[in-house]
Design a protein around this motif. Structure first.
Motif, PDB file in Angstrom:
ATOM      1  N   LEU A 242       0.870  -1.171   0.000  1.00 15.26           N
ATOM      2  CA  LEU A 242       0.000   0.000   0.000  1.00 15.26           C
ATOM      3  C   LEU A 242       0.910   1.224   0.000  1.00 15.26           C
ATOM      4  CD1 LEU A 242      -3.044   0.829   0.245  1.00 15.26           C
ATOM      5  CD2 LEU A 242      -2.584   1.190   2.673  1.00 15.26           C
ATOM      6  N   SER A 243       0.872   1.993  -1.087  1.00 15.04           N
ATOM      7  CA  SER A 243       1.754   3.154  -1.192  1.00 15.04           C
ATOM      8  C   SER A 243       0.924   4.398  -1.471  1.00 15.04           C
ATOM      9  CB  SER A 243       2.781   2.957  -2.311  1.00 15.04           C
ATOM     10  OG  SER A 243       2.141   2.735  -3.553  1.00 15.04           O
ATOM     11  N   ALA A 244       1.451   5.532  -1.087  1.00 13.54           N
ATOM     12  CA  ALA A 244       0.735   6.800  -1.242  1.00 13.54           C
ATOM     13  C   ALA A 244       1.637   7.812  -1.933  1.00 13.54           C
ATOM     14  CB  ALA A 244       0.297   7.333   0.123  1.00 13.54           C
ATOM     15  N   TYR A 245       1.074   8.519  -2.907  1.00 18.29           N
ATOM     16  CA  TYR A 245       1.762   9.622  -3.590  1.00 18.29           C
ATOM     17  C   TYR A 245       1.251  10.916  -2.976  1.00 18.29           C
ATOM     18  CZ  TYR A 245       3.370  12.634  -7.431  1.00 18.29           C
ATOM     19  OH  TYR A 245       3.978  13.607  -8.185  1.00 18.29           O
ATOM     20  N   LEU A 246       2.101  11.570  -2.185  1.00 16.30           N
ATOM     21  CA  LEU A 246       1.690  12.706  -1.363  1.00 16.30           C
ATOM     22  C   LEU A 246       2.694  13.846  -1.502  1.00 16.30           C
ATOM     23  CD1 LEU A 246       0.905  10.692   1.897  1.00 16.30           C
ATOM     24  CD2 LEU A 246      -0.807  11.673   0.362  1.00 16.30           C
ATOM     25  N   PRO A 247       2.299  15.058  -1.107  1.00 17.89           N
ATOM     26  CA  PRO A 247       3.295  16.131  -1.016  1.00 17.89           C
ATOM     27  C   PRO A 247       4.440  15.710  -0.103  1.00 17.89           C
ATOM     28  CG  PRO A 247       1.088  17.027  -0.841  1.00 17.89           C
ATOM     29  CD  PRO A 247       0.941  15.527  -0.820  1.00 17.89           C
ATOM     30  N   ALA A 248       5.640  16.166  -0.437  1.00 12.51           N
ATOM     31  CA  ALA A 248       6.835  15.698   0.262  1.00 12.51           C
ATOM     32  C   ALA A 248       6.779  15.942   1.760  1.00 12.51           C
ATOM     33  CB  ALA A 248       8.073  16.365  -0.342  1.00 12.51           C
ATOM     34  N   ASP A 249       6.279  17.131   2.161  1.00 11.32           N
ATOM     35  CA  ASP A 249       6.247  17.414   3.592  1.00 11.32           C
ATOM     36  C   ASP A 249       5.265  16.516   4.320  1.00 11.32           C
ATOM     37  OD1 ASP A 249       4.131  18.613   2.270  1.00 11.32           O
ATOM     38  OD2 ASP A 249       4.007  20.312   3.634  1.00 11.32           O
ATOM     39  N   THR A 250       4.123  16.201   3.653  1.00 10.51           N
ATOM     40  CA  THR A 250       3.148  15.295   4.264  1.00 10.51           C
ATOM     41  C   THR A 250       3.733  13.904   4.422  1.00 10.51           C
ATOM     42  OG1 THR A 250       1.339  16.554   3.263  1.00 10.51           O
ATOM     43  CG2 THR A 250       0.828  14.334   4.047  1.00 10.51           C
ATOM     44  N   ALA A 251       4.357  13.404   3.361  1.00 13.44           N
ATOM     45  CA  ALA A 251       4.942  12.059   3.418  1.00 13.44           C
ATOM     46  C   ALA A 251       6.047  11.986   4.467  1.00 13.44           C
ATOM     47  CB  ALA A 251       5.476  11.665   2.045  1.00 13.44           C
ATOM     48  N   ALA A 252       6.899  13.021   4.499  1.00 11.81           N
ATOM     49  CA  ALA A 252       7.979  13.029   5.486  1.00 11.81           C
ATOM     50  C   ALA A 252       7.417  13.095   6.907  1.00 11.81           C
ATOM     51  CB  ALA A 252       8.911  14.209   5.235  1.00 11.81           C
ATOM     52  N   GLY A 253       6.353  13.882   7.098  1.00 14.52           N
ATOM     53  CA  GLY A 253       5.754  13.971   8.429  1.00 14.52           C
ATOM     54  C   GLY A 253       5.160  12.657   8.882  1.00 14.52           C
ATOM     55  N   TRP A 255       6.102   9.684   7.871  1.00 14.43           N
ATOM     56  CA  TRP A 255       7.224   8.771   8.135  1.00 14.43           C
ATOM     57  C   TRP A 255       7.861   9.068   9.490  1.00 14.43           C
ATOM     58  CZ3 TRP A 255       9.145   4.375   6.396  1.00 14.43           C
ATOM     59  CH2 TRP A 255      10.465   4.025   6.720  1.00 14.43           C
ATOM     60  N   GLU A 256       8.091  10.338   9.772  1.00 12.15           N
ATOM     61  CA  GLU A 256       8.737  10.690  11.027  1.00 12.15           C
ATOM     62  C   GLU A 256       7.830  10.357  12.212  1.00 12.15           C
ATOM     63  OE1 GLU A 256      11.774  11.515  11.482  1.00 12.15           O
ATOM     64  OE2 GLU A 256      12.213  11.539   9.342  1.00 12.15           O
ATOM     65  N   ARG A 257       6.522  10.597  12.076  1.00 10.46           N
ATOM     66  CA  ARG A 257       5.620  10.335  13.201  1.00 10.46           C
ATOM     67  C   ARG A 257       5.523   8.835  13.479  1.00 10.46           C
ATOM     68  NH1 ARG A 257      -0.854  11.603  13.767  1.00 10.46           N
ATOM     69  NH2 ARG A 257      -0.984  11.136  15.985  1.00 10.46           N
ATOM     70  N   THR A 258       5.394   8.025  12.428  1.00 11.44           N
ATOM     71  CA  THR A 258       5.320   6.578  12.655  1.00 11.44           C
ATOM     72  C   THR A 258       6.641   6.043  13.192  1.00 11.44           C
ATOM     73  OG1 THR A 258       5.861   6.216  10.309  1.00 11.44           O
ATOM     74  CG2 THR A 258       3.539   6.178  10.926  1.00 11.44           C
ATOM     75  N   THR A 259       7.750   6.627  12.741  1.00 10.89           N
ATOM     76  CA  THR A 259       9.052   6.187  13.250  1.00 10.89           C
ATOM     77  C   THR A 259       9.189   6.519  14.736  1.00 10.89           C
ATOM     78  OG1 THR A 259      10.083   6.456  11.078  1.00 10.89           O
ATOM     79  CG2 THR A 259      11.550   6.417  12.991  1.00 10.89           C
ATOM     80  N   ALA A 260       8.777   7.742  15.115  1.00 11.33           N
ATOM     81  CA  ALA A 260       8.859   8.122  16.527  1.00 11.33           C
ATOM     82  C   ALA A 260       7.968   7.234  17.391  1.00 11.33           C
ATOM     83  CB  ALA A 260       8.467   9.587  16.683  1.00 11.33           C
TER      84      ALA A 260
END
Length: 532
Positions: A242-253, A255-260
């Protein structure tokens, strides 16, 4: 095939491929010098090392052969691009000018579908090939020349097509000249384009494009956000991407939130890896509105120590047979389950509509936890034929629609993977022309191929209760549809005797062939279990 009708450029590309192939075939075998660049290096090695190790010579000749094959593949790709472009031009010349945008779209759909069927690729791939071939033959002459010479690969050529998309002709010419023309005002430094792996070449080409694009990145970003989407791709062993094509800041946010959140759960009692924790957290957040589900049976969000975002710090990767304790989804899909597998007597896989085989434990869990939205399809343990569709749906029209979903699995057009849930039943022979409303005269094309049927010369062929319809193209070529790969179910060894079969409530004659058609439902009362 007569090539006299081809364009001069296509004939030239064919001759280049034929010459490369002839030189390659002329090679007597491994360890012997072959024509081309590989032969020169082999001769040099033979002169300088007359007593070289034969195994070393064999290895070097194999590497030279691989390099020759890569050049041959590039030249073949150039020929393929020219033939595709020629076909597109010829097909557009054959049809009458479109009277409306809708008619023009239908003509393009028909052309793409023909290429997809003849190459046995998806329509998305065929459409990309047509547009890439058009770009290479009309707007990117340096790229096509390099591809035909074998100095760049098809992947490199596609990258140049991608990165020049949206540029004006001058910008596209400047980009390809920067990487492919050593006499350009400011040529690329270091490795030539064909010597870079495609991923690194894409990074360099994209960086150059961003610096020299005539339109500001702010405007381009605003336009690109309209293309945001989520993609779903089935994979093996009951898994999917399951992949998502999103604005870079949204995708990075994200990723960072799930990682934290994942790192917060790590500890001596947590056996899951960081990657597994990320996946479990993401799935639970999406399925539970961020608050419910703890990853442990009977838990609640935030209950106890070690919970983050509704994911409990469980010490195992599986909770109750579910990876990471992620809750069951709820969606309108068919689950086809062998009777004995549902009873737990065998480990035979079930089938999830739109995906494929899934573990029986997953099927049992979905039926138990998602009974309000999953349609259960039981199959006969004797021959695999469906016994029951749903539990309370007995009207003929609904049963027929579900039978079509079961028969076809997806849109019956060759190569289409559109899930059956998104498709509508359609008469193969129109009702106005004498067609009947029976399974053998019904298909379930997706909206795209439904339009293709009614707006072009593409026509479906006959179907049966077990086989979906094939298709005939405007060029009179016939393309069969994909069939469901049903197999007779497995029988557990401990219930193969007639004495034990009645105890399981199953037929005593495994060799009997049941009629797979969903007959008999009309005589049952609503709420009555079929076969009871």
């Amino acid at each position: 095939m007569d090539s006299r009708a081809w364009s001069a450029e296509s004939r030239e590309a064919l001759e280049a491929v034929a010459a490369s192939a002839a030189a390659f075939v002329a090679c007597p075998g491994a360890g012997v010098a072959c024509p081309g660049a590989g032969a020169e290096s082999a001769d040099l090695r033979a002169d300088s090392l007359p007593d070289a190790d034969p195994l070393r010579t064999l290895a070097d000749d194999c590497l030279d052969g691989l390099a020759d094959v890569a050049r041959l593949e590039a030249r073949t790709a150039a020929l393929k691009a020219r033939l595709t472009a020629d076909y597109g031009q010829a097909t557009r010349s054959l049809v009458t000018p479109a009277a409306s945008p809708q008619e023009r779209t239908a003509q393009e759909m028909s052309m793409v579908a023909e290429v997809a069927c003849v190459l046995t690729v998806s329509e998305r791939t065929a459409g990309a090939l047509l547009s890439e071939s058009l770009a290479l033959t009309t707007a990117l002459p340096l790229t096509l020349t390099a591809l035909q010479a074998g100095t760049i690969s098809w992947q490199h050529a596609r990258i140049i097509v991608d990165e020049t998309a949206g540029l004006d002709p001058a910008g596209a010419a400047a980009l390809e000249a920067h990487f492919l023309d050593p006499d350009a005002p400011n040529p690329a430094r270091g490795c030539q384009a064909g010597d870079l792996v495609p991923s690194r070449f894409r990074a360099k080409a994209r960086a150059w494009r961003e610096r020299h694009h005539p339109v500001s990145i702010e405007k381009r970003h605003t336009k690109s956000t309209e293309d945001r989407r989520v993609d779903y791709v089935p994979d093996r062993d009951g898994m999917a991407w399951l992949s998502a094509y999103l604005p870079a800041d949204t995708a990075a946010g994200i990723w960072e939130r799930t990682t934290a959140a994942a790192r917060a759960l790590q500890g001596p009692a947590e056996a899951r890896t960081l990657a597994q924790l990320r996946a479990d957290i993401t799935a639970t957040w999406l399925l539970t509105s961020h608050t419910t589900g703890t990853g442990a049976p009977g838990g609640s969000a935030g209950a106890g120590a070690g919970t983050t975002g509704g994911i409990a710090g469980a010490g195992t990767g599986m909770v109750g047979g579910v990876a990471g304790g992620v809750p069951s989804p709820r969606a309108q899909v068919l689950i086809t389950v062998p009777v004995l597998s549902l009873l737990g007597a065998t480990d035979e896989p079930a089938t999830l509509d739109g995906y494929g085989p899934i573990p029986p434990s997953m099927a049992r869990r979905l039926i138990t936890d998602g009974a309000d939205s999953f349609y259960r399809v039981l199959t006969d343990p004797r021959d695999g034929a469906p016994l029951e569709i749903g539990r309370t749906s007995y009207r003929v029209t609904k049963a027929q629609r579900q039978w079509l979903r079961l028969r076809d699995g997806r849109c019956p057009f060759p190569g289409c993977s559109n899930h059956s849930l998104d498709n509508e039943a359609d008469h193969l022979l129109a009702w106005a022309d004498g067609g009947t409303t029976g399974i053998t005269n019904l298909g379930q094309p997706c909206p795209r191929h439904h339009r293709l049927k009614h707006s072009t010369a593409w026509k479906p062929t006959g179907a049966s209760k077990d086989h979906p319809p094939g298709w005939t193209s405007p060029s009179s070529r016939h393309y069969p549809s994909e069939h469901q790969d049903w197999e007779p179910p497995e029988w557990p060894h401990d219930i193969l005797t007639k004495d034990t079969l009645p105890d399981h409530g199953l037929p005593a004659d495994p060799g009997h062939q049941a009629d797979p058609a969903p007959t008999g439902h009309a005589g049952q009362e609503p709420g009555q279990e079929p076969g009871r």
